[in-house]
Design an enzyme around this catalytic site. Sequence first.
Site, PDB file in Angstrom:
ATOM      1  N   TYR A 196      -3.630 -44.539  62.467  1.00 53.76           N
ATOM      2  CA  TYR A 196      -2.974 -45.678  63.136  1.00 53.76           C
ATOM      3  C   TYR A 196      -2.469 -45.253  64.511  1.00 53.76           C
ATOM      4  O   TYR A 196      -2.657 -45.958  65.504  1.00 53.76           O
ATOM      5  CB  TYR A 196      -1.812 -46.168  62.261  1.00 53.76           C
ATOM      6  CG  TYR A 196      -1.110 -47.406  62.773  1.00 53.76           C
ATOM      7  CD1 TYR A 196      -1.666 -48.672  62.598  1.00 53.76           C
ATOM      8  CD2 TYR A 196       0.128 -47.317  63.406  1.00 53.76           C
ATOM      9  CE1 TYR A 196      -1.016 -49.811  63.056  1.00 53.76           C
ATOM     10  CE2 TYR A 196       0.786 -48.452  63.869  1.00 53.76           C
ATOM     11  CZ  TYR A 196       0.210 -49.694  63.695  1.00 53.76           C
ATOM     12  OH  TYR A 196       0.853 -50.821  64.149  1.00 53.76           O
TER      13      TYR A 196
ATOM     14  N   LYS B 289      -3.963 -46.956  68.000  1.00 58.82           N
ATOM     15  CA  LYS B 289      -3.102 -47.790  68.850  1.00 58.82           C
ATOM     16  C   LYS B 289      -2.975 -47.165  70.251  1.00 58.82           C
ATOM     17  O   LYS B 289      -2.943 -47.893  71.247  1.00 58.82           O
ATOM     18  CB  LYS B 289      -1.732 -47.993  68.205  1.00 58.82           C
ATOM     19  CG  LYS B 289      -1.769 -48.915  66.967  1.00 58.82           C
ATOM     20  CD  LYS B 289      -2.163 -50.346  67.308  1.00 58.82           C
ATOM     21  CE  LYS B 289      -2.014 -51.282  66.114  1.00 58.82           C
ATOM     22  NZ  LYS B 289      -2.447 -52.654  66.399  1.00 58.82           N
TER      23      LYS B 289
ATOM     24  N   SER C 236       1.255 -51.036  69.568  1.00 60.75           N
ATOM     25  CA  SER C 236       2.406 -50.620  68.751  1.00 60.75           C
ATOM     26  C   SER C 236       3.189 -49.597  69.554  1.00 60.75           C
ATOM     27  O   SER C 236       2.616 -48.855  70.356  1.00 60.75           O
ATOM     28  CB  SER C 236       1.924 -49.962  67.456  1.00 60.75           C
ATOM     29  OG  SER C 236       3.002 -49.328  66.788  1.00 60.75           O
TER      30      SER C 236
HETATM   31  N1  LIG Z   1       4.951 -55.304  61.686  1.00 57.96           N
HETATM   32  C1  LIG Z   1       5.222 -54.294  62.485  1.00 57.96           C
HETATM   33  O1  LIG Z   1       6.265 -53.654  62.391  1.00 57.96           O
HETATM   34  C2  LIG Z   1       4.241 -53.909  63.579  1.00 57.96           C
HETATM   35  C3  LIG Z   1       4.646 -52.938  64.489  1.00 57.96           C
HETATM   36  C4  LIG Z   1       3.786 -52.571  65.507  1.00 57.96           C
HETATM   37  C5  LIG Z   1       2.539 -53.177  65.612  1.00 57.96           C
HETATM   38  N2  LIG Z   1       2.177 -54.115  64.692  1.00 57.96           N
HETATM   39  C6  LIG Z   1       0.848 -54.718  64.871  1.00 57.96           C
HETATM   40  O2  LIG Z   1       0.976 -56.126  64.839  1.00 57.96           O
HETATM   41  C7  LIG Z   1      -0.227 -56.721  64.336  1.00 57.96           C
HETATM   42  C8  LIG Z   1       0.141 -57.676  63.211  1.00 57.96           C
HETATM   43  O3  LIG Z   1       0.794 -56.932  62.188  1.00 57.96           O
HETATM   44  P1  LIG Z   1       1.617 -57.629  61.004  1.00 57.96           P
HETATM   45  O4  LIG Z   1       2.797 -56.779  60.767  1.00 57.96           O
HETATM   46  O5  LIG Z   1       1.784 -59.068  61.272  1.00 57.96           O
HETATM   47  O6  LIG Z   1       0.604 -57.394  59.790  1.00 57.96           O
HETATM   48  P2  LIG Z   1       0.083 -58.386  58.680  1.00 57.96           P
HETATM   49  O7  LIG Z   1       1.157 -59.306  58.214  1.00 57.96           O
HETATM   50  O8  LIG Z   1      -0.608 -57.531  57.658  1.00 57.96           O
HETATM   51  O9  LIG Z   1      -1.000 -59.262  59.463  1.00 57.96           O
HETATM   52  C9  LIG Z   1      -2.229 -58.731  59.886  1.00 57.96           C
HETATM   53  C10 LIG Z   1      -3.337 -59.668  59.470  1.00 57.96           C
HETATM   54  O10 LIG Z   1      -4.593 -59.083  59.833  1.00 57.96           O
HETATM   55  C11 LIG Z   1      -5.590 -59.616  58.965  1.00 57.96           C
HETATM   56  N3  LIG Z   1      -6.586 -58.559  58.700  1.00 57.96           N
HETATM   57  C12 LIG Z   1      -6.411 -57.395  58.077  1.00 57.96           C
HETATM   58  N4  LIG Z   1      -7.543 -56.689  58.052  1.00 57.96           N
HETATM   59  C13 LIG Z   1      -8.470 -57.454  58.675  1.00 57.96           C
HETATM   60  C14 LIG Z   1      -9.852 -57.297  58.976  1.00 57.96           C
HETATM   61  N5  LIG Z   1     -10.536 -56.206  58.608  1.00 57.96           N
HETATM   62  N6  LIG Z   1     -10.492 -58.281  59.639  1.00 57.96           N
HETATM   63  C15 LIG Z   1      -9.834 -59.394  59.990  1.00 57.96           C
HETATM   64  N7  LIG Z   1      -8.526 -59.608  59.727  1.00 57.96           N
HETATM   65  C16 LIG Z   1      -7.874 -58.636  59.087  1.00 57.96           C
HETATM   66  C17 LIG Z   1      -4.877 -60.070  57.703  1.00 57.96           C
HETATM   67  O11 LIG Z   1      -5.112 -61.452  57.585  1.00 57.96           O
HETATM   68  P3  LIG Z   1      -5.981 -62.084  56.389  1.00 57.96           P
HETATM   69  O12 LIG Z   1      -5.587 -61.385  55.133  1.00 57.96           O
HETATM   70  O13 LIG Z   1      -5.549 -63.502  56.460  1.00 57.96           O
HETATM   71  O14 LIG Z   1      -7.398 -61.845  56.755  1.00 57.96           O
HETATM   72  C18 LIG Z   1      -3.397 -59.871  57.977  1.00 57.96           C
HETATM   73  O15 LIG Z   1      -2.616 -60.998  57.635  1.00 57.96           O
HETATM   74  C19 LIG Z   1      -1.130 -55.561  63.920  1.00 57.96           C
HETATM   75  O16 LIG Z   1      -2.044 -55.274  64.960  1.00 57.96           O
HETATM   76  C20 LIG Z   1      -0.154 -54.419  63.750  1.00 57.96           C
HETATM   77  O17 LIG Z   1      -0.726 -53.151  63.917  1.00 57.96           O
HETATM   78  C21 LIG Z   1       2.990 -54.482  63.683  1.00 57.96           C
END
Ligand SMILES: NC(=O)c1ccc[n+]([C@@H]2O[C@H](COP(=O)([O-])OP(=O)(O)OC[C@H]3O[C@@H](n4cnc5c(N)ncnc54)[C@H](OP(=O)(O)O)[C@@H]3O)[C@@H](O)[C@H]2O)c1
Length: 267
Positions: free
Chosen positions: A174, A178, A151
């Site tokens: 977080y 990260k 991130s």
């Molecule tokens: N969105 C942003 O702005 C952003 C910015 C910087 C970094 N990121 C990073 O990008 C990645 C994806 O984020 P996203 O925004 O796509 O979030 P998201 O839509 O919440 O997707 C993350 C997925 O991780 C799974 N998950 C959660 N806890 C878990 C656990 N304990 N074990 C296994 N699976 C688990 C969930 O899938 P299930 O419910 O299907 O298990 C969830 O759909 C993350 O690493 C996040 O930190 C996101």
Amino acid sequence: MAEPERTIQDLFNLQGRVAIVTGASGWLGSAMSRALAEAGATLVVTSRKAEQAAAFAATLPGQGHIGLGFEQSDTGTIPGFVAEVERRLGRIDVLVNNAYGATAPSIDTATAEDFDRAYHTGVTAYFLLARAVVHHLRRRQAPGSIINIGSMYGVVGSYPDAYTGLAVNSPPNYHGLKGGLIHLTRHLAVYWAKDHVRVNAISPGPFPAPRVSGPMPEFIERLEAKSPMGRMGQPEELKGAVVLLASDAGSYITGQNLLVDGGWTAW
Ligand SMILES: NC(=O)c1ccc[n+]([C@@H]2O[C@H](COP(=O)([O-])OP(=O)(O)OC[C@H]3O[C@@H](n4cnc5c(N)ncnc54)[C@H](OP(=O)(O)O)[C@@H]3O)[C@@H](O)[C@H]2O)c1
């Protein structure tokens, strides 16, 4: 004699490769999974719910994708998960450590448990899964690519003004995990280079999911005002980065953290 230079189409082609994406049906994981499938890879997509993983696998372009239930926090299940992928698809070439979920406490309320849980899910589990994939690659004497999703908040401090007075935090656990993950990426890249395994991070900037942007337009306006490009990222804007690092197009790139953040960290 030198090998003939490959075309750009050949370098980005993932046909015949197997890629695992964890948390694949989420906001960013789904676009990155589609990117890898569109480039020709066979995907293993995971969710904590096996039915959700299977349903998402069925939406991907191409043949042979599978969806598996996987709770990465339960790290004892990692060897069995990797063995099942080996049994069903015979190989693993790419791992995208993407899944993340933990508590989001404020800086005033965060507990030791908040930190322990976040680190366990977002660093320890990423490491153990990556190492299990490297052991598989060593047995096959094959090259591989591991991509950790970091991130921008693992690189720069938060922007407290964006959060003031709103029902959203910039959780300290977080930020800590990260930053740790991005540094771990460099460490693993150095150790596993001799195994021909590349290890990189992709660090997204602000890509708020509709569940965040919908109810909080003011939060989005504040983030946009801070961003050099003046807008939020769209999931498809990660597709090029993940295929670059997964494919031979990135064959001399390791130990890097590719920021896809609309210039947020360039100020
Ligand atoms: N969105 C942003 O702005 C952003 C910015 C910087 C970094 N990121 C990073 O990008 C990645 C994806 O984020 P996203 O925004 O796509 O979030 P998201 O839509 O919440 O997707 C993350 C997925 O991780 C799974 N998950 C959660 N806890 C878990 C656990 N304990 N074990 C296994 N699976 C688990 C969930 O899938 P299930 O419910 O299907 O298990 C969830 O759909 C993350 O690493 C996040 O930190 C996101």
